[in-house]
Enzyme design. Sequence first.
Site, short mmCIF file in Angstrom:
data_model
loop_
_atom_site.label_atom_id
_atom_site.label_comp_id
_atom_site.label_asym_id
_atom_site.label_seq_id
_atom_site.Cartn_x
_atom_site.Cartn_y
_atom_site.Cartn_z
N LEU A 70 -24.71 48.00 22.72
CA LEU A 70 -24.59 48.33 24.14
C LEU A 70 -23.59 49.47 24.34
O LEU A 70 -23.86 50.44 25.05
CB LEU A 70 -24.11 47.07 24.90
N GLU B 103 -16.92 42.15 24.30
CA GLU B 103 -17.75 41.33 25.21
C GLU B 103 -17.10 41.21 26.59
O GLU B 103 -17.14 40.15 27.22
CB GLU B 103 -18.07 39.96 24.59
C1 FAD Z 1 -13.86 44.93 17.05
C2 FAD Z 1 -14.84 45.33 18.11
C3 FAD Z 1 -16.18 44.98 17.99
C4 FAD Z 1 -17.11 45.39 18.94
N1 FAD Z 1 -18.43 45.08 18.77
C5 FAD Z 1 -19.34 45.56 19.66
C6 FAD Z 1 -20.74 45.34 19.46
O1 FAD Z 1 -21.16 44.69 18.49
N2 FAD Z 1 -21.62 45.88 20.34
C7 FAD Z 1 -21.21 46.60 21.41
O2 FAD Z 1 -22.07 47.06 22.17
N3 FAD Z 1 -19.89 46.83 21.65
C8 FAD Z 1 -18.95 46.32 20.80
N4 FAD Z 1 -17.60 46.56 21.00
C9 FAD Z 1 -17.20 47.39 22.13
C10 FAD Z 1 -16.50 46.60 23.22
O3 FAD Z 1 -17.40 45.81 23.93
C11 FAD Z 1 -15.74 47.62 24.10
O4 FAD Z 1 -14.67 48.11 23.31
C12 FAD Z 1 -15.23 47.00 25.37
O5 FAD Z 1 -16.31 46.73 26.24
C13 FAD Z 1 -14.23 47.93 26.08
O6 FAD Z 1 -14.78 49.21 26.21
P1 FAD Z 1 -13.93 50.50 25.77
O7 FAD Z 1 -13.46 50.29 24.38
O8 FAD Z 1 -14.76 51.69 26.05
O9 FAD Z 1 -12.65 50.49 26.68
P2 FAD Z 1 -12.61 50.96 28.23
O10 FAD Z 1 -13.83 50.50 28.93
O11 FAD Z 1 -12.27 52.39 28.25
O12 FAD Z 1 -11.39 50.10 28.76
C14 FAD Z 1 -10.02 50.52 28.59
C15 FAD Z 1 -9.16 49.57 29.38
O13 FAD Z 1 -9.50 49.63 30.76
C16 FAD Z 1 -9.59 48.32 31.26
N5 FAD Z 1 -10.44 48.27 32.45
C17 FAD Z 1 -11.79 48.17 32.52
N6 FAD Z 1 -12.18 48.08 33.79
C18 FAD Z 1 -11.05 48.14 34.55
C19 FAD Z 1 -10.80 48.11 35.95
N7 FAD Z 1 -11.79 48.01 36.82
N8 FAD Z 1 -9.52 48.21 36.36
C20 FAD Z 1 -8.50 48.35 35.48
N9 FAD Z 1 -8.68 48.36 34.15
C21 FAD Z 1 -9.94 48.26 33.69
C22 FAD Z 1 -10.16 47.55 30.11
O14 FAD Z 1 -9.97 46.16 30.29
C23 FAD Z 1 -9.33 48.09 28.97
O15 FAD Z 1 -8.10 47.44 28.93
C24 FAD Z 1 -16.66 46.13 20.06
C25 FAD Z 1 -15.32 46.47 20.19
C26 FAD Z 1 -14.41 46.09 19.23
C27 FAD Z 1 -12.97 46.48 19.39
#
Ligand code: FAD
Length: 391
Positions: free
Chosen positions: A137, A374
């Site tokens: 995703l 997730e």
């Molecule tokens: C070890 C690991 C395994 C993973 N495995 C998968 C997988 O198998 N498949 C897959 O599709 N993805 C996977 N992911 C991705 C994971 O789902 C994303 O990292 C996660 O959704 C956060 O997205 P981002 O890293 O882009 O951070 P961002 O979306 O950039 O978030 C950065 C920060 O902003 C915060 N934030 C978000 N919305 C708001 C808001 N409205 N107000 C204030 N703060 C907010 C977040 O909580 C976070 O602290 C994995 C990630 C990791 C670290």
Amino acid sequence: MAIVSALTGPSRDFLDWPFFDGSHKALAEKLDDFATSGALADIDHADTDKACRRLVKSLGEAGLLDAATGAGGEQPIDSRAACLTRETLAWHDGLADFAFAMQGLGTGAIGLSGSEELRRTVLPKARSGEWIAAFALSEKDAGSDVAAMACAARRDGEHYVLDGNKTWISNGGIADVYTVFARTGEAPGTRGISAFVVFADDPGFSITERIDVIAPHPLATIRFDNCRIPASRLLGTPGEGFKIAMRTLDIFRASVAAASLGFAKRALDEAIAHARSRKIFGNTLSDLQLTQAALGDMAAEIDAASLLTYRAAWRRDVQGLPTTKEAAMAKMVATENAQKVIDRAVQMFGGRGVRVGEITESLYREIRALRIYEGATEVQKLIIARELLKA
Ligand SMILES: Cc1cc2nc3c(=O)[nH]c(=O)nc-3n(C[C@H](O)[C@H](O)[C@H](O)COP(=O)(O)OP(=O)(O)OC[C@H]3O[C@@H](n4cnc5c(N)ncnc54)[C@H](O)[C@@H]3O)c2cc1C
């Protein structure tokens, strides 16, 4: 490095809670037998590809992937069984939990929305451990903000053609089958996303980067370059992808909470054993009231998280009700509480707590990503609030 610990398995007292029935007690016994059979011994965290392949195979052979795949598509997923399995495996080893969890997350959408043919092709192989599954995703600029997704799929006759990248894909590099979400443009934002099944040997599919994280597991950036797949690999209807992703996550979010419980309970068990044996100031660490206060906090935080987790799972399994809010609460509280519990265990171990090869050091690394993937904790808060305000 092999982890040093004298403990052999988790407590099963909580199975007396009214959320569980006889099938869960039988499953707990099966899991304990699996753990003592040696299948979880000597897991090589330095070669996670090999370790995960072995783990998926042995979980499949033991029949333990039934709880991740709904018995290969023959039954609905029993959330309590999935949670109990993740909790137990996480207590023993984070990679074992990961191997189990991804067979579920990677095929959940196929179970929910796949055609009969797709279900028959993929789910039995995921159940047996013959095929490894992944869920794709996230993108570099579309994590929490799924609507920013750029990876696209266009219809071309009897095919779809995918172009773009996905990153943070667990099992990327070793998976045989990927559930992939891509923009098909029926509407702006999340209403213009569809879900597809892509096989690792589809032309135009490649792994562009392997990613190392704090608690290593197979993780990659994947690329679709004019990747042509039969239109029959669409899950559900065009534009339904976001809903399918959220329905899948609704099921598996409670299981992330359960994995956190496994890590937290292990930390508490280790902390109790350590506090009882560590000589300090002419007594033991457990005689000190500050230690007792820490243990009291840890136990209460674990039980609070456990009740939320199994409430969410029971509500889905037995009541058949939506669990968006309950699963979000469980994931948020269990992952955050587990981080606190494990941090206290590290503190109680003193210098040993951060030494490589100690269980506390490993747990400290294992728990961190669960507060992010997730749906990060901040996102769970917004999901809960949205459900409250909708009522
Ligand atoms: C070890 C690991 C395994 C993973 N495995 C998968 C997988 O198998 N498949 C897959 O599709 N993805 C996977 N992911 C991705 C994971 O789902 C994303 O990292 C996660 O959704 C956060 O997205 P981002 O890293 O882009 O951070 P961002 O979306 O950039 O978030 C950065 C920060 O902003 C915060 N934030 C978000 N919305 C708001 C808001 N409205 N107000 C204030 N703060 C907010 C977040 O909580 C976070 O602290 C994995 C990630 C990791 C670290």
